[in-house]
Design an enzyme around this catalytic site. Sequence first.
Site, PDB file in Angstrom:
ATOM      1  N   GLY A 238       0.796  -1.138  -0.149  1.00 43.86           N
ATOM      2  CA  GLY A 238       0.075  -0.056   0.026  1.00 43.86           C
ATOM      3  C   GLY A 238       0.790   1.210  -0.005  1.00 43.86           C
TER       4      GLY A 238
ATOM      5  CB  ILE B 146       3.206   2.603   4.697  1.00 43.79           C
ATOM      6  CG1 ILE B 146       2.487   3.515   5.197  1.00 43.79           C
ATOM      7  CG2 ILE B 146       4.806   2.184   5.424  1.00 43.79           C
ATOM      8  CD1 ILE B 146       2.231   3.338   6.911  1.00 43.79           C
TER       9      ILE B 146
ATOM     10  CB  THR C 222       6.310  -0.229  11.454  1.00 46.69           C
ATOM     11  OG1 THR C 222       6.232  -0.129   9.851  1.00 46.69           O
ATOM     12  CG2 THR C 222       7.878  -0.151  11.720  1.00 46.69           C
TER      13      THR C 222
ATOM     14  NE  ARG D 257      -2.751   0.150  14.180  1.00 44.25           N
ATOM     15  CZ  ARG D 257      -2.031   1.166  13.924  1.00 44.25           C
ATOM     16  NH1 ARG D 257      -0.816   0.886  13.607  1.00 44.25           N
ATOM     17  NH2 ARG D 257      -2.415   2.108  13.634  1.00 44.25           N
TER      18      ARG D 257
ATOM     19  CD  GLU E 240       0.947  -0.648  20.496  1.00 49.12           C
ATOM     20  OE1 GLU E 240       0.580   0.573  20.560  1.00 49.12           O
ATOM     21  OE2 GLU E 240       1.458  -1.131  19.537  1.00 49.12           O
TER      22      GLU E 240
ATOM     23  CG  HIS F  69       2.585   2.284  18.029  1.00 49.27           C
ATOM     24  ND1 HIS F  69       1.489   1.519  18.365  1.00 49.27           N
ATOM     25  CD2 HIS F  69       2.746   2.734  16.930  1.00 49.27           C
ATOM     26  CE1 HIS F  69       0.881   1.868  17.173  1.00 49.27           C
ATOM     27  NE2 HIS F  69       1.620   2.514  16.433  1.00 49.27           N
TER      28      HIS F  69
END
Length: 321
Positions: free
Chosen positions: A158, A160, A238, A240, A269, A288
């Site tokens: 996608g 990224i 990076t 999920r 988290e 994160h």
Amino acid sequence: MTEHSLLQIAVLDDWQSVANNVVDWTVLDAIGKVRFLHEFPADTASMVARLESFDVVCVMRERTLFNEALLSQLPRLKLLVTGGMRNAAIDLPAAARLGIQVCGTDSYKNAAPEMTWALIMGITRNLVGEANSLREGGWQIGLGGDLYGKTLGILGLGSIGKWIARYGQAFGMRVIAWSENLTAERAAESGVTYVSKQALFEQADVLSVHLVLSDRSRGIVDAQALSWMKPTAYLINTARGPIIDEAALINALQHRRIAGAALDVYEPEPLPADHPFRHMDNVLATPHIGYVTENNYRTFFSQMIEDIQAWHGGKPIRVFD
């Protein structure tokens, strides 16, 4: 407008206590009173007590869960504003039923790709270990890995993923990709070779995860996929945390079935203090911070202010469907 009639606005998830200084919140003084909350997410009862007095809540993407159990106990809440235009932690159907407007923001597109490449460089060159050795009075402790001529595998090509492909190509890497929706034609448009899922895991020297978390992608990097990887390969995430089967990854790392992992995302988290990822010598773990940059926060918070002003004026913008 009197003090009593002012909107009560909470800026939630301000874990680093930076939100107040990134943008000028005083532009909202005429319509509301802003408070900055720095606590980590808690149980539903604690969250209700924390938020029940607010009309508007601004949240960071996927830090705090806003499910129906919480939303239904916040009758005063009328506007929920999130960083980004996607937030899997918000129950949108429940918000709609309860009459809570949900709006979002744009984001700074380079933050996550840059962080991903930093992790790739960090894990392959053992930068943390070497830096710690120097800090402790030592010197070189090992050999770094090379990227030139190696194969970069991208799971999810996608927006990224395409940036990561460009970075890999600039470093002289062969770039391959797979996802369930990807085609050979679309991959070729980015100069990337489309392969099967198994081939992606088998061939990659560095495998970087860039899928959106969904029911379909949850756990897609499972024990079988990890078993296909080279013992010299590195896994980067990076995207999920739940996209990777955490137990399977811990097992693979403990038994050195892969060389290592560089991770910025987890479930849950913040990462528990006793979690194995905090202590494993073949894991580079960061808290994160892929989107935690000045430009991104300035975009998030300035547009949150715009969202509040527009909603208060009766013409909401960047509304979630």
